[in-house]
Design a protein around this motif. Structure first.
Motif, PDB file in Angstrom:
ATOM      1  N   GLY A 158       0.822  -1.216   0.000  1.00  0.00           N
ATOM      2  CA  GLY A 158       0.000   0.000   0.000  1.00  0.00           C
ATOM      3  C   GLY A 158       0.849   1.256   0.000  1.00  0.00           C
TER       4      GLY A 158
ATOM      5  N   ASP B 294      -5.045  -3.503  -0.956  1.00  0.00           N
ATOM      6  CA  ASP B 294      -3.629  -3.601  -1.316  1.00  0.00           C
ATOM      7  C   ASP B 294      -3.058  -4.971  -0.921  1.00  0.00           C
TER       8      ASP B 294
ATOM      9  N   ARG C 150     -12.816  -8.316   5.391  1.00  0.00           N
ATOM     10  CA  ARG C 150     -11.455  -8.276   4.825  1.00  0.00           C
ATOM     11  C   ARG C 150     -10.784  -9.643   4.918  1.00  0.00           C
TER      12      ARG C 150
ATOM     13  N   TRP D  53     -12.148   1.330   3.908  1.00  0.00           N
ATOM     14  CA  TRP D  53     -10.697   1.285   4.095  1.00  0.00           C
ATOM     15  C   TRP D  53     -10.191  -0.130   4.368  1.00  0.00           C
TER      16      TRP D  53
HETATM   17  C1  BGC Z   1      -4.422  -2.846   5.703  1.00  0.00           C
HETATM   18  C2  BGC Z   1      -3.792  -2.224   4.479  1.00  0.00           C
HETATM   19  C3  BGC Z   1      -2.995  -1.010   4.859  1.00  0.00           C
HETATM   20  C4  BGC Z   1      -1.992  -1.356   5.942  1.00  0.00           C
HETATM   21  C5  BGC Z   1      -1.167  -0.190   6.392  1.00  0.00           C
HETATM   22  C6  BGC Z   1      -3.364  -3.116   6.747  1.00  0.00           C
HETATM   23  O1  BGC Z   1      -3.963  -3.614   7.920  1.00  0.00           O
HETATM   24  O2  BGC Z   1      -5.052  -4.069   5.354  1.00  0.00           O
HETATM   25  O3  BGC Z   1      -4.792  -1.887   3.559  1.00  0.00           O
HETATM   26  O4  BGC Z   1      -2.315  -0.492   3.746  1.00  0.00           O
HETATM   27  O5  BGC Z   1      -2.669  -1.905   7.057  1.00  0.00           O
HETATM   28  O6  BGC Z   1      -1.962   0.835   6.910  1.00  0.00           O
END
Ligand code: BGC
Length: 273
Positions: free
Chosen positions: A150, A177, A217, A173
């Motif tokens: 990300g 990624d 997720r 959110w």
């Molecule tokens: C999330 C990602 C994010 C990363 C850093 C992870 O827990 O799934 O989407 O980029 O944390 O913030």
């Protein structure tokens, strides 16, 4: 040449007073006049309500891209309406729309709040995907986990197509990624990174976006293998609301539909596919 972090937030009215903007072509494009550019690079910025961040990012990034002698164009992609943000969908749409402008060698997917701190971090693509932001101030300039991609990620178009782009199923959110990292791994495409001394970014503080429930997720991340070749670029449904050339970027507004009514019903998410 180390660091060129410029912290000023500029006023759009003053754009024309900045020397580095005077030769930017409408739509946010530029190429060096004294040499053939290393690569044609599309910088894709998924965007919602962060105008000041966008201005600050371009103010920091444009001089770096010029010094790197790149042929670049900025694409700012927005989701129409107020539904929960789906970054994967709008990045997929931006990829398809950007390819109507040029035969880009490289796509850089760039969060709007990530301010580059080092000129040596090349905004180009290699055969592997390149996670360009391993060292972020928020994480004390160390990589929080090895599969993180990300922040800022560069990929050749062939790589993006090979993994079927981003998943369309992440509303809110988080983890789209991580899903991309899994896709890359499944396709045996490497993830390379600049050293921590170079891949440095400052993340601008902002209020958090609506979060995708952890349960959803985790479920999605467990199912990447069975899903990724049918969930992504090849299954994206979107309507282009407009594509406008503004002085510093090509602005793409897309309609990508609505999230499922009850995002917790993760099985219904999958039943649709
Ligand atoms: C999330 C990602 C994010 C990363 C850093 C992870 O827990 O799934 O989407 O980029 O944390 O913030």
């Amino acid at each position: 040449m180390v660091g060129s972090l410029r912290t000023g937030i500029i006023d759009t009215k003053n754009y024309t007073f900045y020397k580095e903007y005077s030769d930017i072509i409408s739509g946010g494009a530029w190429q060096p006049s004294e040499c053939v550019a290393r690569q044609r690079v599309a910088i894709v910025i998924p965007f919602r309500d962060r105008q000041k961040h966008l201005e600050q990012l371009q103010y920091n990034l444009i001089p770096i891209l010029k010094r790197q002698q790149l042929n670049f164009r900025f694409f700012v992609v927005e989701q129409n309406g107020n539904h929960t943000f789906n970054k994967g969908r709008i990045m997929n749409a931006a990829f398809l729309e950007a390819r109507k402008f040029d035969d880009f060698d490289c796509f850089v997917f760039h969060d709007v709040d990530m301010m580059p701190e080092d000129d040596r971090n090349m905004y180009t693509c290699t055969d592997a995907a390149r996670h360009m932001s391993p060292a972020v101030d928020k994480f004390l300039y160390v990589l929080p986990y090895t599969q993180l991609v990300g922040g800022v990620l560069s990929m050749k178009p062939d790589v993006f197509i090979a993994v079927n782009g981003y998943s369309n199923l992440y509303w809110g959110w988080g983890a789209e990624d991580d899903d991309m990292a899994a896709r890359l791994q499944l396709k045996q495409i490497g993830i390379v990174r600049p050293p921590l001394t170079i891949g440095r970014y400052r993340m601008i503080k902002h209020s958090e976006r609506e979060i995708n429930p952890v349960k959803v997720r985790l479920y999605l991340l467990k199912t990447v293998k069975d899903r990724f070749m049918k969930d992504g670029l090849n299954s994206l449904e979107y309507k282009t609301v407009f594509v406008k050339l503004t002085p510093l970027y090509t602005h793409i507004m897309v309609d990508i539909g609505e999230p499922p009514r009850d995002a917790n019903k993760i099985t219904s998410l999958m039943a649709k596919k």
